[in-house]
Design a protein around this motif. Sequence first.
Motif, short mmCIF file in Angstrom:
data_model
loop_
_atom_site.label_atom_id
_atom_site.label_comp_id
_atom_site.label_asym_id
_atom_site.label_seq_id
_atom_site.Cartn_x
_atom_site.Cartn_y
_atom_site.Cartn_z
N LEU A 110 0.84 -1.21 0.00
CA LEU A 110 0.00 0.00 0.00
C LEU A 110 0.86 1.25 0.00
O LEU A 110 1.96 1.28 0.56
N LEU A 111 0.32 2.28 -0.65
CA LEU A 111 0.98 3.59 -0.71
C LEU A 111 -0.10 4.65 -0.63
O LEU A 111 -1.04 4.64 -1.41
N GLY A 112 0.01 5.55 0.34
CA GLY A 112 -1.03 6.56 0.51
C GLY A 112 -0.59 7.66 1.45
O GLY A 112 0.59 8.03 1.49
N ALA A 113 -1.53 8.16 2.25
CA ALA A 113 -1.25 9.27 3.16
C ALA A 113 -2.16 9.16 4.37
O ALA A 113 -3.25 8.58 4.31
N ARG A 114 -1.71 9.73 5.49
CA ARG A 114 -2.51 9.77 6.71
C ARG A 114 -2.62 11.22 7.18
O ARG A 114 -1.61 11.91 7.33
N TYR A 115 -3.86 11.65 7.39
CA TYR A 115 -4.12 12.96 7.97
C TYR A 115 -4.34 12.79 9.47
O TYR A 115 -5.11 11.93 9.91
N ILE A 116 -3.66 13.61 10.25
CA ILE A 116 -3.73 13.53 11.71
C ILE A 116 -4.05 14.90 12.26
O ILE A 116 -3.42 15.90 11.88
N SER A 117 -5.03 14.97 13.14
CA SER A 117 -5.37 16.22 13.81
C SER A 117 -5.62 15.92 15.28
O SER A 117 -6.35 14.99 15.62
N SER A 118 -5.01 16.71 16.13
CA SER A 118 -5.18 16.57 17.57
C SER A 118 -5.50 17.94 18.16
O SER A 118 -4.72 18.88 18.01
N THR A 119 -6.66 18.05 18.79
CA THR A 119 -7.10 19.31 19.39
C THR A 119 -7.32 19.12 20.88
O THR A 119 -8.05 18.20 21.30
N ASN A 131 0.88 13.02 6.36
CA ASN A 131 2.12 12.32 6.08
C ASN A 131 1.91 11.24 5.03
O ASN A 131 0.94 10.47 5.12
N PRO A 132 2.78 11.12 4.04
CA PRO A 132 2.73 9.95 3.15
C PRO A 132 3.09 8.69 3.93
O PRO A 132 3.93 8.73 4.83
N VAL A 133 2.44 7.58 3.60
CA VAL A 133 2.72 6.32 4.28
C VAL A 133 2.93 5.22 3.24
O VAL A 133 2.37 5.27 2.13
N VAL A 134 3.74 4.25 3.60
CA VAL A 134 3.97 3.07 2.79
C VAL A 134 3.92 1.87 3.71
O VAL A 134 4.36 1.94 4.87
N GLY A 135 3.36 0.75 3.22
CA GLY A 135 3.25 -0.41 4.10
C GLY A 135 2.69 -1.62 3.38
O GLY A 135 2.71 -1.72 2.16
N PHE A 136 2.17 -2.54 4.18
CA PHE A 136 1.60 -3.77 3.64
C PHE A 136 0.49 -4.26 4.58
O PHE A 136 0.43 -3.89 5.75
N LYS A 137 -0.39 -5.09 4.03
CA LYS A 137 -1.47 -5.69 4.79
C LYS A 137 -1.83 -7.02 4.17
O LYS A 137 -1.52 -7.29 2.99
N GLY A 138 -2.52 -7.85 4.95
CA GLY A 138 -2.93 -9.14 4.40
C GLY A 138 -3.43 -10.07 5.48
O GLY A 138 -3.77 -9.66 6.59
N ARG A 139 -3.45 -11.35 5.13
CA ARG A 139 -3.89 -12.38 6.08
C ARG A 139 -3.26 -13.71 5.71
O ARG A 139 -2.94 -13.98 4.55
N ALA A 140 -3.08 -14.55 6.73
CA ALA A 140 -2.54 -15.90 6.56
C ALA A 140 -3.57 -16.91 7.07
O ALA A 140 -4.06 -16.77 8.20
#
Length: 280
Positions: free
Chosen positions: A150-159, A197-206
């Motif tokens: 996966l390749l995408g982005a995460r928006y984070i807001s803390s108030t 922030n841009p994010v890169v990673g992986f996901k799945g199941r076994a």
Amino acid sequence: MIAFKKLLAFTSLSVLSLHAFAQSAVNPMPKVGDDWRFSASINAWAPATWVTVTDNKRELSKSTVSSISDNINSAGPMAMFTLETHKGNWGVLADLVYWQSSGSYGESRPIFGKDNVLYASQNVTMKQTMFTAAATYTAYNSPSLYLDGLLGARYISSTTSLSNSTQLDHDGHVVTTPDGRKLAVGGNPSSVSQTTNPVVGFKGRARIMDSSWFIPFYADVGKGPGPNNGTWQALLGVGDAFSWGDVTLAYRAMGFHLNSNTGTTNYTNAGPQLSATINF
């Protein structure tokens, strides 16, 4: 707390009601093909929270820990959903985590003599929004293992909003110091930290043996603008597949580091998550 209980009850009821339509020995592995496939998950995440706030101007650093029970007791409105769509090897993922928590504190103390009582109170409200959107690609697919990059982005807001007051509760008079200064004060300071922030990673199941049980996994990492902005997320658990979808119980953790003009804020949220996923 009421909002969290409603979310947990709704998730549990959804699982129980859909369980009636379950079939035994369902293959938990996704079917990759030319047809569109969709899934929607309702998540009930109950994390503990570790927070470290640094004030550069005052050269101060403060760390706090909120347990799972603390967060449940202070929980307010929340929303936790995951949506996925796939066609062939390509897909799109969207995940939302939003929660609001609040707390209050009050104390009375005698000051300048026993007849003067100063009352101080604070009300704190914290809102966190974490939204992840990513494109996915099936890198490996077999009867026992499914893996998406996966390749995408995460928006984070803390108030964080603070309402504080200090007032005299004896005869309705304002406490003053011997030199005439008033001690009754009040304010509503609020601080907002946010980043994408841009994010890169992986996901799945076994798949576990040839059963309907499986092990879901997820991991990503991202780096945003500035020297201290960053984020990461990880999940590992166990699930069971049915004809309508699946149910998983996992341990989910997410961390983010926010940099602002006044200082930095480091959050880590980690705890169990119960999810019900519907495939259609």
